[in-house]
Design a protein around this motif. Sequence first.
Motif, short mmCIF file in Angstrom:
data_model
loop_
_atom_site.label_atom_id
_atom_site.label_comp_id
_atom_site.label_asym_id
_atom_site.label_seq_id
_atom_site.Cartn_x
_atom_site.Cartn_y
_atom_site.Cartn_z
N GLY A 180 123.35 -11.13 -16.03
CA GLY A 180 123.11 -12.26 -16.91
C GLY A 180 124.23 -12.35 -17.92
N TYR A 193 114.52 -9.55 -19.50
CA TYR A 193 113.75 -10.50 -18.71
C TYR A 193 112.26 -10.19 -18.62
CZ TYR A 193 118.44 -11.84 -17.18
OH TYR A 193 119.75 -12.25 -17.15
N TYR A 219 121.89 -17.99 -11.77
CA TYR A 219 120.45 -17.86 -11.57
C TYR A 219 119.76 -17.32 -12.82
CZ TYR A 219 121.67 -18.31 -6.62
OH TYR A 219 122.16 -18.76 -5.41
N ASN A 220 118.51 -17.71 -13.02
CA ASN A 220 117.73 -17.29 -14.17
C ASN A 220 116.59 -16.40 -13.71
OD1 ASN A 220 116.00 -17.08 -16.42
ND2 ASN A 220 116.71 -19.04 -17.23
N LYS A 222 114.41 -14.89 -15.51
CA LYS A 222 113.20 -15.07 -16.30
C LYS A 222 112.40 -16.28 -15.82
CE LYS A 222 111.84 -14.21 -21.04
NZ LYS A 222 112.36 -13.93 -22.41
#
Length: 254
Positions: A180, A193, A219-220, A222
Amino acid sequence: MIVFVKQCLFVLLLLRVLYHISMKKIFRWLGKLMLWYFAITIGMVIILRWVPVYFTPLMVIRAVEQKMDGKPMKLEKTWKPLSEISPDLQLAVVCTEDQNFLKHHGFDFGAIQKAIKHNEKSKRKRGASTISQQTAKNVFLWPGRSWIRKGFEVYFTFLIETIWSKERIMEVYLNIAEMGKGIYGAEAASKAYFNTSAAKINKRQAATLAIVLPSPLKYNAKHPSPYLNGRINWTLQQMRFWGGKLDYDKKEKK
């Protein structure tokens, strides 16, 4: 006229002698430089067989980029031994990144051939880097796709596969991988996260972290998209096929 010709011949002879002397010095200097390079790099790999990796070139580059963009520098990272990183996460990254991790010696030639064939036909390029290659690149090199960097990557991959164990490669990988913006390693990602430690994440959380690894800035973890949720479910299925455990001892039996 004869004297002039003799002088020219003498000058040419002198230049030739000086050229050979200079080339010998250059080759001697290059030879010493290569010996020093091998000694230093092999020494570094031996030391890092036991010493934690506290920072990498990518971390420095990202911090500089943040500073240049006028943003506060963010670097969240906490080193954890492999025993304090969920076995589910170790298995998940193998299932998503390198299913032959325990079998190969740094390079998955079958995956490389498949990637070459795929890239010849498709505009969406597919990579074939193993966990070992990614670890070597992250620890010792800079990001990029040049052939020069790739050559160094091959060299360092060979070194860590020779000097480190598979467990150590996995340990380093899961402690330095970018997960991240300003987040590196399993422990920092688990806290950011999921508000828990890398040792306590569940299977789905482990699969989520593994899925974002190829594009951690895109990309996330969470708030995974429908596409990511599909990939997460696929990873969980693969983990079940593996029996839910990554058996490092299998490598020793081969």
